[in-house]
Design an enzyme around this catalytic site. Sequence first.
Site, short mmCIF file in Angstrom:
data_model
loop_
_atom_site.label_atom_id
_atom_site.label_comp_id
_atom_site.label_asym_id
_atom_site.label_seq_id
_atom_site.Cartn_x
_atom_site.Cartn_y
_atom_site.Cartn_z
N ALA A 312 11.37 -0.30 -0.49
CA ALA A 312 11.34 -1.47 0.39
C ALA A 312 10.65 -2.64 -0.29
CB ALA A 312 10.64 -1.11 1.70
N TYR A 313 9.58 -2.36 -1.00
CA TYR A 313 8.84 -3.42 -1.68
C TYR A 313 9.71 -4.10 -2.73
CZ TYR A 313 5.19 -5.92 -4.19
OH TYR A 313 4.45 -6.91 -4.79
#
Length: 406
Positions: A312-313
């Site tokens: 996600a990052y």
Amino acid sequence: MEWLDEHSGPGFVWYVKRLSGNDTLANEAHQAGPYIPRDFLFRIFPNLNRQEEKNPDVWFDLYVDSHGDHRQVRAIWYNNKFHGNPKGGRNETRLTNFGGNTSALLDPESTGALTVFAFRATGADEVADCHVWVCRHETEEDLVEDRVGPVEPGKWLIWPPEQGGLLPGIVAPVVRANCWLDAGEMPPGWLARFPTGADIIRKAVELRPDHHGLDPDRRLLRRRECEFELFRSVEQAVELPHIVAGFATIDTFIARAQTILQRRKARSGHSLELHARAIFIEERLVENTQFAHQPESEPGKRPDFLFPSQAAYRDADYPADQLRMLAVKTTCRDRWRQILNEADRIPAKHLLTLQEGVSETQFSEMTRAGVQLVVPAGLSDKFPKAVQPHLQTLESFIGDVRLLGR
């Protein structure tokens, strides 16, 4: 640091601790001086041990060499428990008369500082004096811990552990509680090969499961205490036979001592992080889906935890306001600045610490830099009253990250 050599060896005994918010004036507790264990001060100042007298005291010279300060200070035994107040009375020793926050020992900015009290031995009819070094930055703390091993918040140690008759009976505190294992109780292989930090923490979780009855904050603190006892019990079982057997050369002795000290520092540096990971899993956060441990945020940067995941990052389309970073540092007085560049997409950095207080100035600086302190609930009262409402508990932090992406 030359001071360490000048104030060590025969004739000196050290009391080493990190100054808490109760020791300094950071939380306005008005204790007026650092806490020092009663039994230790009784041996340094035998004339202090006068139970028949209410609040006996001894005056002596104290030199804070790190800050060029000298004063006559007072060692006092608050003993009204034995003078009309047996249930609610005090029974503790402290040092007082430092002159308020003009002393580095009471300055709120010294909260969290590693501090060495070097008491000088004197003759039977003389009063000992004391030289003090309040570490001013991380480099000085590292030099002290290279000598004595890691000193964690809320702990203290006497150095050297045995004083060869100078202070009979004084040893570094070891609590033989339920988590202390005798050699025969240790898992197979631990005596042949020192267990990893993860091995010891798994055993601590086994001995202190607590996940059905205690919130994450209390669970974390109980397990840290348990793990510390476990570590010390294994260390004694593994190392004491070598020490008792003796050493053929000074070099072999130094090598063994360095191994012990480095192992202690490694344990201290990673313990809190591993405990946090275990609690996240117990709280049903799925690793690599709801949190990532030691991920790479940017090339060469590895924060302790990212939420919800490394993927996600790294997804440029994933909303930045749904990302969180948690750094873990047992002490944060100087080290908090190390986390500022660990995850570029996340401007607000969460920092889990066990440090017992910071000054309001230190806290304001952290806040301006975007750092949010996460402090187990049982330690929040060590912080200034103005700061306490702005601390986040571990339980609250876990509740927040559960909601990410929903």
